[in-house]
Scaffold this motif. Structure first.
Motif, PDB file in Angstrom:
ATOM      1  N   GLN A 198       0.818  -1.218   0.000  1.00 41.70           N
ATOM      2  CA  GLN A 198       0.000   0.000   0.000  1.00 41.70           C
ATOM      3  C   GLN A 198       0.851   1.268   0.000  1.00 41.70           C
ATOM      4  OE1 GLN A 198      -2.822  -0.442   3.179  1.00 41.70           O
ATOM      5  NE2 GLN A 198      -3.812  -2.165   2.181  1.00 41.70           N
ATOM      6  N   TYR A 214     -16.786  -3.270  -5.094  1.00 41.50           N
ATOM      7  CA  TYR A 214     -15.390  -3.690  -5.206  1.00 41.50           C
ATOM      8  C   TYR A 214     -14.538  -2.434  -5.255  1.00 41.50           C
ATOM      9  CZ  TYR A 214     -17.135  -8.302  -6.654  1.00 41.50           C
ATOM     10  OH  TYR A 214     -17.753  -9.511  -6.711  1.00 41.50           O
ATOM     11  N   ASP A 215     -13.680  -2.243  -4.276  1.00 45.10           N
ATOM     12  CA  ASP A 215     -12.800  -1.065  -4.259  1.00 45.10           C
ATOM     13  C   ASP A 215     -13.586   0.228  -4.473  1.00 45.10           C
ATOM     14  OD1 ASP A 215     -10.586  -2.660  -3.921  1.00 45.10           O
ATOM     15  OD2 ASP A 215     -10.249  -2.886  -6.080  1.00 45.10           O
ATOM     16  N   ASP A 216     -14.579   0.461  -3.675  1.00 42.84           N
ATOM     17  CA  ASP A 216     -15.356   1.708  -3.727  1.00 42.84           C
ATOM     18  C   ASP A 216     -16.209   1.851  -4.976  1.00 42.84           C
ATOM     19  OD1 ASP A 216     -14.118   2.279  -1.395  1.00 42.84           O
ATOM     20  OD2 ASP A 216     -12.614   3.618  -2.286  1.00 42.84           O
ATOM     21  N   LYS A 217     -16.180   0.858  -5.863  1.00 44.81           N
ATOM     22  CA  LYS A 217     -17.010   0.962  -7.059  1.00 44.81           C
ATOM     23  C   LYS A 217     -18.210   0.025  -6.859  1.00 44.81           C
ATOM     24  CE  LYS A 217     -16.310   0.940 -12.048  1.00 44.81           C
ATOM     25  NZ  LYS A 217     -16.868  -0.364 -12.472  1.00 44.81           N
TER      26      LYS A 217
END
Lengths: 312, 267
Positions: free
Chosen positions: A86, B32-35
């Motif tokens: 990250q 998924y990942d803010d989408k």
């Protein structure tokens, strides 16, 4: 060759070699099928500083502190990988590469800077293994092998490895269905209500256990050959998972006995008095067996596939 | 002119019990990942029907099924299956993942894979026995695959692999089947086998939810449809759903005007 020499030097080393190859080889079947083969390698590398730290703190090379050290190192490695991924904006393969090599290097440096080198844990043995120094003292002839006195003097490594191998065999037998379905089709396994993540984690924990137990015998670098070669060789020979597990045990046994035999007695055959590194020879034999299987296996070997292509 | 229609199935025996919907979803949201992949989905599946889940690529069709089964985490919403929780209803559900989601080089025969459908019933610590293998072969027979029971699964055609998955789902003897694109890339024989099996299980009283891509066959194969594009566009019988207006809303510019006319029953 004297019976006493064979019993006290060669037999324990052969048993340790076969048991490490078997315990790692059995688990390797699942690692290879899950496309996680390098996890065995990664754990063997990452565990080194943990093993050394466990040794330094506990002051002995008993299995439990080394195991705790290895586990702690594995957890730290997992955390580091995530942080680097990250913070460093790296893909996980690159992050793993950085963490594994760095931790392994720390382990080597730790080994060289400490008193650890005085006991039989030093950099060379950590890398190449320590098979030759597995001694079963006080056994002089075959009749005594099963006596209580002789058994009580069995080398500690051998007892540990026997326990670990038995535990692995029991676990794989008990959870065979669950391992099989969660390896082949995790989606179905989860929909059946199986704890897929727990099974994966448990597999990795047992892999770490086997890696640490085998570490002393065949060394950190060669553990990976034991995880991959028996399973990959067995896969070439059958399409049945249970049969593949049995075949991997056979391959591991041949590699263990054959590798040690070539290392210990091979040089004498051509009149050289030096012996070779047993850990190295075991990995060489395992690699040779895999090569033979790749070339000559009945269905998947190069020859047979070429013949089928010509025919079809 | 409308193509010939499949008459929606009516149970021969009227059911007196007021049973809860096979699948009831409220406010299901997955990202998924803010989408967002599925947004605030409410849906009640009708009992004993063959239901197609349709919508463009990336509409969240597979994700919806996975979220219902707890295979992907959902951000919000809850799911009831036959009025109970997923955990209580597990034995009543069979799931067919996308064929491409597994490694077909795995050392297993067709029979081994079908037997996996029985693992839930066999339970922990018990081995697969001869009678389970016999049962697996019976289910292979139902999809016309009895001659391939011993064959390694990588040496089957794509359609045959799909039929193995279908046989495995049948072995689970479920009341609710969740299928993720079983018709993708299969041959005509497999397509017929899947349709026949779906009709058989409907006759036996089960419900099928099936992610489906080929809009041309929705009307022939299914009774109901759920139209999804992240949000639910609509749901209903295939006649209600397959209109030019709804397809336009779901697919936008991704379907040519002429295609919509060909598929839609009313314009």
């Amino acid at each position: 060759m004297m019976a006493s020499e064979f019993l006290s030097i060669d037999l324990p080393a052969i048993l340790v070699a076969v048991l490490s190859a078997t315990s790692c080889g059995l688990l390797g079947n699942f690692l290879v099928l899950r496309r996680q083969a390098l996890i065995g390698d990664a754990i063997a590398h990452v565990a080194l500083p943990g093993i050394v730290a466990g040794f330094l703190i506990a002051g002995t090379i008993a299995t439990i502190p080394l195991m705790i050290g290895a586990m702690a190192a594995a957890i730290i490695a997992a955390g580091l990988i995530e942080i680097i991924r990250q913070a460093g904006r790296l893909e996980s393969g690159a992050a793993m590469g950085v963490v594994f090599t760095t931790m392994f290097a720390i382990g080597i440096v730790l080994l060289e800077q400490t008193d650890a080198s005085n006991a039989h844990i030093d950099a060379e043995h950590a890398l190449y293994g320590n098979l030759e120094s597995t001694l079963w003292l006080g056994v002089t002839n075959w009749n005594d092998v099963l006596s209580r006195e002789a058994l009580s003097k069995l080398p500690r490594q051998l007892v540990t490895l026997a326990g670990v191998t038995a535990a692995i065999a029991i676990l794989i037998t008990a959870f065979f269905k669950e391992l099989k379905v969660s390896t082949f089709d995790p989606g179905l396994a989860a929909s059946l209500g199986l704890p897929v993540k727990t099974i994966s984690t448990a597999l990795i924990v047992v892999v770490a256990l086997a890696a640490v137990a085998a570490f002393e015998a065949v060394g950190s670098i060669l553990v990976i050959a034991m995880f991959i070669c028996p399973a990959a060789t067995a896969r070439m020979l059958t399409d049945n998972l249970a049969r593949q597990l049995w075949l991997s045990v056979v391959v591991a046994t041949i590699a263990g006995i054959g590798g040690y035999g070539l290392a210990a007695f091979g040089p004498q055959l051509w009149g050289d008095s030096h012996s070779l590194s047993a850990g190295g020879m075991i990995a060489v034999v395992a690699g040779l067996l895999q090569t033979v299987a790749m070339v000559a296996a009945p269905r998947y070997g190069i020859f047979c596939r070429a013949r089928r292509r010509r025919a079809g | 002119m409308n193509p010939p229609r499949l008459i929606p199935f009516e149970p021969s025996q009227p059911r007196n019990d007021i049973s809860p919907s096979p699948l009831s979803v409220r406010g299901l949201t997955v990202a998924y990942d803010d989408k967002p992949a599925v947004w605030n989905l409410d849906y009640d599946a009708p009992d004993r029907r063959l239901i197609a889940i349709i919508g463009p690529n990336g509409a969240g069709k597979s994700t919806m099924i996975k979220a219902i089964l707890g295979l992907v985490p959902s951000l919000a919403g809850h799911v009831r299956i036959f009025g109970t929780t997923l955990r209580q209803a597990r034995r009543r559900i069979a799931y067919i993942p996308q064929r491409t989601s597994v490694d077909w080089d795995f050392p297993a025969s067709a029979e081994d894979v079908v037997a996996m459908g029985l693992y839930g019933k066999i339970g922990w610590f018990r081995p697969v026995r001869r009678r389970h293998r016999a049962l697996a072969r019976e289910h292979l027979e139902r999809v016309g695959m009895e001659d391939f029971a011993g064959r390694q699964i990588g040496r089957l055609s794509g359609g045959q692999q799909q039929r193995v998955f279908l046989a495995r789902a049948l072995a689970q003897k479920a009341d609710l089947y969740l299928m993720d694109e079983p018709f993708a890339g299969v041959d005509a024989a497999t397509e017929r086998a899947i349709v026949n099996v779906m009709r058989e299980v409907r006759t036996a009283g089960s419900t099928v939810l099936c992610v489906h891509h080929d809009l041309r066959t929705v009307g022939d194969y299914f009774d109901h449809a759920l139209v999804l594009n992240i949000r639910k566009i609509t749901d209903g019988t295939v006649d209600e759903v397959l209109t030019g207006d709804i397809l336009q809303r779901a697919y936008g510019g991704r379907l040519a005007e002429t295609e919509i006319h060909a598929i839609a029953h009313t314009t």
